[in-house]
Design a protein around this motif. Structure first.
Motif, short mmCIF file in Angstrom:
data_model
loop_
_atom_site.label_atom_id
_atom_site.label_comp_id
_atom_site.label_asym_id
_atom_site.label_seq_id
_atom_site.Cartn_x
_atom_site.Cartn_y
_atom_site.Cartn_z
N LEU A 1 -62.83 17.37 21.91
CA LEU A 1 -64.02 18.13 22.22
C LEU A 1 -65.16 17.86 21.78
CD1 LEU A 1 -64.94 21.26 22.70
CD2 LEU A 1 -64.24 21.75 20.52
N VAL A 2 -66.06 17.39 22.42
CA VAL A 2 -67.30 16.79 22.16
C VAL A 2 -68.47 17.24 22.04
CG1 VAL A 2 -66.40 14.45 22.91
CG2 VAL A 2 -67.86 15.68 24.55
N ASP A 3 -68.59 18.78 22.78
CA ASP A 3 -69.81 19.60 22.59
C ASP A 3 -69.22 21.02 22.66
OD1 ASP A 3 -72.29 20.21 22.12
OD2 ASP A 3 -72.81 20.00 24.25
N VAL A 4 -70.08 21.99 21.92
CA VAL A 4 -69.62 23.14 21.90
C VAL A 4 -71.10 23.88 21.97
CG1 VAL A 4 -69.06 25.48 20.67
CG2 VAL A 4 -67.85 23.12 20.41
N TYR B 1 -68.96 30.34 25.31
CA TYR B 1 -69.38 28.94 24.93
C TYR B 1 -68.97 28.24 26.17
CZ TYR B 1 -68.82 30.59 19.96
OH TYR B 1 -69.12 30.99 18.88
N GLN B 2 -69.98 27.09 26.17
CA GLN B 2 -69.71 25.99 27.31
C GLN B 2 -68.93 24.86 26.35
OE1 GLN B 2 -72.72 23.41 28.47
NE2 GLN B 2 -72.37 24.31 30.66
N LEU B 3 -67.92 24.51 26.94
CA LEU B 3 -67.17 23.45 26.05
C LEU B 3 -67.00 22.14 26.74
CD1 LEU B 3 -63.91 25.51 24.76
CD2 LEU B 3 -66.10 25.14 23.57
N THR B 4 -67.34 21.05 26.33
CA THR B 4 -67.37 19.65 27.02
C THR B 4 -65.92 18.83 26.26
OG1 THR B 4 -69.60 20.04 27.14
CG2 THR B 4 -68.51 17.65 27.61
N LEU C 1 -64.48 26.92 13.90
CA LEU C 1 -62.91 26.63 14.05
C LEU C 1 -62.88 26.20 15.30
CD1 LEU C 1 -60.16 27.55 12.73
CD2 LEU C 1 -60.14 29.62 13.83
N ILE C 2 -63.72 26.50 16.35
CA ILE C 2 -63.43 26.07 17.75
C ILE C 2 -63.31 24.40 17.65
CG2 ILE C 2 -64.60 25.68 19.92
CD1 ILE C 2 -65.58 28.46 19.56
N TRP C 3 -64.46 23.62 16.84
CA TRP C 3 -64.74 22.32 16.77
C TRP C 3 -63.31 21.77 16.05
CZ3 TRP C 3 -67.60 18.99 18.48
CH2 TRP C 3 -68.91 19.64 19.16
#
Ligand SMILES: [Zn+2]
Lengths: 344, 847
Positions: free
Chosen positions: B782-785, B805-808, B773-775
């Motif tokens: 959003l390119v990385d979770v 989470y670390q989000l990029t 769902l985050i994706w």
């Protein structure tokens, strides 16, 4: 030249000389006080500039500047030198014993028999051969009858066969059943394939003999394929495997599915033909059996032997891998002892 | 087959052919020389390619001698003192040979006894030690008498194992002659290929040598025979089925007396590997070895006595319940497939296999009746597969013998019986030749030969080769007409017959003379083997991750595989490909489970290394109802146990691996294969820990199962404390779903923004779903979770967990700002709240 100019020149020389004897950062403070501090000649001279005659000021100002720059440069160089020297000391204290062992990463290895297979795939691939695989549990027909070994034929004695409880189903004793399978699949195209795979024979399990082993077979079918083509192809294979000077010889032999049949020896790569333990003193190593595909086998494969011909060759790669790495026990390959596998 | 050189020379002149050269000639023509035994002669010089063994007899020390008188040893009953003439004078030689006892006290012998004599200093085999132990003759004193030299037994000279008595040479042996000149020999042991059974005879081998050297063959001659005659008065003959018994011949000699054959015959039999018995048996065996036709000799008087008058030999299949006791004492089960030689009373022998004990020739036989017959080899092989009897006769008959040989052999055998056993040949022979064999005729041209070999051989040269092999050839225009010799049945007709001839021509011509060529025909369609390529890719990926490749035995047992289950009980009767003749109780069936193999490999190796990481890619064998062959399903198994890292001298062993180490390996593999849409789902499996097991799927398809071995299953193996982690995958599915080609993701040249968020959700929310769902909410910026923490605490509330989470964030066209980041974060917080009731934890609490 004014007197003060001379004094300043002398102060520069004295400062540089005094710096020579300084070895520690702490001693530098005293030097700084003496030559660049409030009461130093340089700073005193700056302080007394106002009292000087108007025409003297630029001359003395230039002179004192030069001396100050000179002293500061000398100081910076000295500080750098002291720092480097003290770091060097730290580095020396950090010296490692480079002979201590490194930390071993986990390394995966390909199984030695798979290494040999890949080498064979590569060599025959270069020669235009493709890879064809067929079942390890086979029908009696494919394993024997279609290969010109009807029931009760004397040639059946050549293989000690594992039979399954199902009538007419055996564990294949060679990869040759694939010959008829590939022919039936590809007829009427030309065929140039290798048939690799596990085969099984009822034998005693000893350091020299296995019940399971990997064979690679070779099959060429086309119009006008001859014994001379077979010799040429196998010679090329031997040279690619054992080096460009590898010598081979062919001896008559018998396989029911080829005629004429031959056994190919290659000059022992361990002793170069002089005779050694590996070749049992003969100077030759038996590496494969081969021959012209028997007309009966071509017929079972769907090819008319009056039009088509072909050759086949088969080799056991366990034995050649044993020789290559001087392995003392053929059972190592399937016992998968990690101490054995880790060496590859 | 062992062929003494002296015997070969009866049929072909081999003068000038060296010992080593002859071995190479035999090998090159298809009779591979396995060993060369030197009997007295010296080992040839130079570089030798063959295996040699044996003893050489010094010409000065080993000589023919004669014993002229045999006297009792004064102090020992079992020893004799022989007065011996070695050509230089009389010496006294001490011996214990029992075959000298009859000459004791006879004074000067009327006919001196010729013996093999070894002088002092000779090197020979010790006759009293098992095997072949070299010894040197030195002076010893036995019960007061000096002994320096010796009269030899066969064992001491390396002829046979016989050491009871001394050799009694034939009377014409010249005294003083070096023994090696008199009877030195070389024995070639050759491997007989199944299609060259005709060469399981000295004459067969000599014929091959004749073909390959071009030297003429000299055939032996037997007695002249005519059909019928006096013999018909003495014995009757009835062949019930010519299919099973194409030919049967009988000949007879009267007035023989039991005695030994001449020594040269005994020596040849010994060297060829057969035990000499007496003149009659030796004559049949000698003839069999000579031309390859087995023979059998009955005692005629016993047959007559049995029948109570003129006996009739009947060949027929066995009646149900019939019995026979063979020469070796065995009583094989008979049935109506088995062909017998009988008389009117009952069975005399199993045809072509072995004679009965009752009616064979024996020490007192006066009238040997010799059988020379031909048997259907396929029927005989069926008999052998039931009775498991080995005999020299069965070996030959089971490889098919030409019926013409029966006649040749009978003539030769009768001649030998008469010469060696005495008596007179009864006039005439009986011959039932119900199924005459017609020798094949083939036509072949030089072009036909070149088509197979790729080498021109002239028709003339081919003709000469075939003629030397016994073919009758005729050149008609561009073709040769070749009639097969009346000694072999392996030459067929038509295209196969032609091919048979090409083999005969080429092997004698020499394979080495056929010039190699490179294939020049058109390459077939290049269709490749994507399956194999994918398998090798799997191996490479596994190895690059750090796992060891292994190779499994296919054969195992259901009991071994039952260890996969608690209490070693497989849930139901699993269908196996079972073996009829397993080699050991541990290998009775083909494996069904790659996991079982993997556990055995881990168990075996666990004691050698503190941590193991193995994989294996190979088939399992699953029987399929209504299919003849099982499904050979490709399986990939992975096994981990102990620590991943290897402890070093300054760093302790890391923790033992657990489920997530295995999962990491699996993810690495699936990533390497570029599989899309992979999901891990908790599942149950009888071999796995109920809470630490997952199945791996793509859509609805299950690729495999993985997890920690069930602690109660683990007890079935010798494992220690560490968890055992195993995975088993459907290799075919992996291969099918793997993508050798995939879309490479572009890399942005604008800077990325990284921020951490933590969401508090119910324990029941799967991490995988939340991440999905985050994706989704994050959108394309959003390119990385990366999940970096899972946290549980009373302050979060009961049944809650915090996932950090670390989000990029990153764009391809610009540098993102704080406002962009806020927008993305707000979307994520909002949507996860709506769907899972997620609550955002304050920033400070996270790290
Ligand atoms: Zn060697």
């Amino acid at each position: 030249m004014l007197e003060i100019e001379g004094k300043l020149q002398a102060e520069l020389a004295r400062g540089i000389e005094a710096l020579q004897t300084v070895a520690k950062v702490e001693s530098l403070e005293a030097w700084k006080q003496e030559f660049l501090g409030k009461s130093s000649l340089v700073m005193q001279t700056y302080g007394s500039m106002g009292k000087l005659a108007k025409e003297e000021r630029p001359v003395i100002g230039k002179a004192v500047n030069q001396v100050k720059v000179g002293l500061e440069a000398a100081l910076a160089e000295k500080e750098e030198g002291i720092k480097t020297a003290s770091q060097q000391e730290t580095f020396t204290k950090e010296t490692l014993d480079v002979t201590l062992p490194g930390r071993t990463p986990r390394r995966g290895r390909i199984h030695p028999l798979h290494l040999t297979l890949r080498q064979i795939y590569q060599i025959f691939g270069d020669m235009g051969f493709q890879i064809y695989r067929s079942p390890e549990v086979e029908t009696d027909d494919y394993n024997f009858t279609f290969l010109n070994i009807p029931p009760y034929h004397p040639a059946r004695d050549m293989w000690d066969t594992f039979y399954t409880e199902k009538e007419g189903v055996v564990l294949r004793t060679h990869t040759s059943p694939g010959q008829v399978r590939v022919m039936r699949e590809r007829v009427p195209e030309n065929i140039r394939v290798i048939l690799p795979g596990t085969t099984m024979r009822y034998e005693q399990l000893t350091a020299r003999s296995e019940i399971e082993f990997i064979q690679v077979e070779l099959l060429v079918v086309g119009k006008g394929i001859t014994f001379a083509d077979m010799r040429g192809t196998l010679n090329d294979f031997a040279r690619r495997t054992f080096g460009e000077n590898a010598r081979t010889r062919l001896r008559p032999s018998f396989f029911p599915f080829t005629e004429p049949s031959a056994e190919m020896d290659v000059q022992c790569f361990v002793c170069g033909g002089e005779g050694c333990g590996v070749c049992k003193g003969t100077g030759w190593l038996e590496i494969l059996g081969c021959g012209m595909v028997h007309p009966t086998v071509l017929r079972y494969g769907g090819y008319d032997p009056a039009v088509y011909s072909g050759f086949a060759a088969g080799m056991g790669i366990d034995r050649s891998t044993l020789m290559r790495y001087h392995i003392d026990d053929i059972r190592h390959f399937r016992n998968n002892d990690i101490r054995f596998l880790e060496q590859f | 087959m062992k062929a003494p050189l002296s015997w070969l020379k009866d049929y072909i002149d081999l003068d000038g052919v060296g010992i080593e050269e002859l071995a190479n000639l035999l090998t090159n023509v298809g009779l591979e020389v396995e060993s060369v035994q030197l009997v007295g002669v010296e080992k040839p010089e130079g570089k030798l390619k063959n295996k040699y063994f044996g003893l050489s007899w010094d010409k000065e020390k080993f000589v023919v001698a004669e014993v002229v008188e045999v006297n009792q040893h004064p102090n020992a009953d079992r020893l004799t003192l022989c007065e011996l003439n070695d050509g230089t004078g009389i010496t006294t030689v001490l011996t214990g040979a029992p075959n000298l006892f009859p000459y004791l006290g006879k004074g000067r012998l009327e006919k001196p006894l010729k013996v093999a004599y070894a002088r002092e200093g000779s090197t020979l085999y010790d006759g009293h030690q098992p095997g072949q132990v070299m010894t040197k003759l030195k002076k010893t004193t036995i019960r007061g008498i000096d002994s320096r030299s010796m009269i030899c037994s066969e064992k001491e000279l390396g002829i046979s194992e016989e050491h009871e008595g001394i050799i009694e040479l034939d009377a014409d042996a010249p005294v003083g002659m070096p023994l090696v000149n008199y009877m030195g020999d070389v024995v070639y042991e050759v491997a007989i290929l199944p299609n060259m059974a005709r060469d399981a005879s000295i004459l067969g081998i000599a014929r091959e040598l004749s073909a390959v050297t071009g030297r003429p063959l000299c055939l032996p001659e037997g007695v002249a025979m005519e059909k019928g005659g006096a013999i018909a008065e003495k014995v009757g003959l009835e062949v019930r089925d010519a299919e099973l018994n194409p030919r049967f011949m009988l000949g007879m000699v009267e007035g023989t007396h039991a005695r030994k054959s001449p020594y040269w015959v005994q020596r040849r039999l010994s060297l060829a590997g057969m035990r000499p018995i007496d003149a009659l048996v030796d004559a049949t065996n000698y003839t069999m070895l000579e031309i390859g036709q087995p023979l059998h000799a009955f005692d005629y008087d016993l047959l007559r006595e049995r029948s109570g008058g003129k006996p009739t030999i009947i060949t027929r299949t066995a009646y149900a319940g019939e019995k026979i006791t063979l020469l070796d004492g065995s009583e094989p089960q008979l049935d109506p497939q088995i062909e017998l030689v009988t008389d009117t009373v009952g069975p005399l022998s199993i045809a072509g296999v072995m004679g009965g004990g009752e009616t064979g020739v024996h020490a007192g036989t006066r009238s040997p009746l010799v059988e020379s017959a031909n048997w259907n080899f396929i029927n005989l092989r069926k008999t052998l597969s039931k009775t498991h009897i080995n005999s020299e006769a069965a070996y030959r008959f089971s490889r098919d013998v030409h019926p013409a040989l029966a006649e040749t052999a009978l003539g030769l055998c009768l001649k030998r019986v008469r010469e060696w056993g005495g008596g007179e040949v009864v006039q005439g022979v009986l011959d039932e030749y119900g199924k005459p064999y017609e020798d094949t005729v083939n036509r072949i041209s030089a072009q036909d030969i070149a088509d197979v070999l790729g080498q021109e051989i002239s028709l003339e040269e081919s003709t000469q080769i075939l003629e030397r092999l016994g073919f009758t050839c005729l050149i008609e225009g561009s073709e040769m007409v070749a009639k097969s010799p009346a000694t072999r049945t392996d030459i067929e007709t038509g295209i196969i017959g032609q091919r048979n001839l090409v083999e005969e021509i080429s092997r004698v011509y020499g394979y080495e003379r056929i010039a190699p060529k490179r294939l020049s025909d058109e390459l077939p369609p290049q269709i490749g083997n994507p399956g194999l390529e994918a398998e090798e890719r799997i191996r490479d990926i596994m190895v690059s991750i750090g796992l060891q490749d292994t190779l499994a035995y296919r054969q195992t047992s259901p009991e071994r595989e039952a260890r996969l289950f608690i209490g070693r009980k497989a849930p139901e009767a699993l269908a196996y490909v079972r073996l009829k003749n397993p080699i050991t109780p541990e290998r009775t069936a083909m494996r069904r489970s790659a996991m079982a193999t993997m556990l055995e490999l881990l168990e075996y190796n666990a004691k050698f290394r503190p941590g193991l990481a193995l994989f294996e890619l190979g088939p399992v064998f699953l029987p399929v109802a209504d299919e003849v062959l099982p499904h050979e399903a490709l399986r990939l198994s992975i096994g981990l146990t102990g620590a991943w890292d290897v402890a070093s001298w300054d760093r302790p062993q890391s923790k033992a691996m657990d489920f997530f180490d295995l999962k990491g390996v699996v993810e690495g593999l699936l990533d390497g294969l570029h599989l899309e849409g992979v999901k891990f789902q908790a599942t149950g499996h009888p071999s796995f820990h109920p809470g630490k097991c997952a199945e791996v799927r793509v859509g609805e398809e299950v690729l495999g199962v993985m997890g920690e071995l069930h602690p109660q299953v683990k007890k079935n193996y010798a494992f220690g404390q560490d968890a055992v982690l195993v995975a088993e995958f459907d290799g075919e599915a992996l291969v099918r779903l793997s993508n050798a080609v995939f879309t490479n993701k572009a890399i942005s040249s604008y800077p990325a923004m990284v921020e951490d968020i933590a969401l508090i959700v119910d324990e029941s929310v799967p991490a995988e779903d939340l991440e999905a769902l985050i994706w989704q909410a994050g959108g394309k910026l959003l390119v990385d979770v990366k999940l970096f923490d899972v946290y549980r605490d009373a302050r979060l509330g009961d049944g809650k967990k915090s996932l950090a989470y670390q989000l990029t964030y990153q764009a391809f066209d610009r540098t993102l700002n704080d406002k962009d980041a806020l927008n993305i974060r707000n979307r994520i917080v909002k949507q996860t709240k709506n769907t899972f009731g997620a609550v955002l934890r304050s920033q400070q609490e996270i790290r």
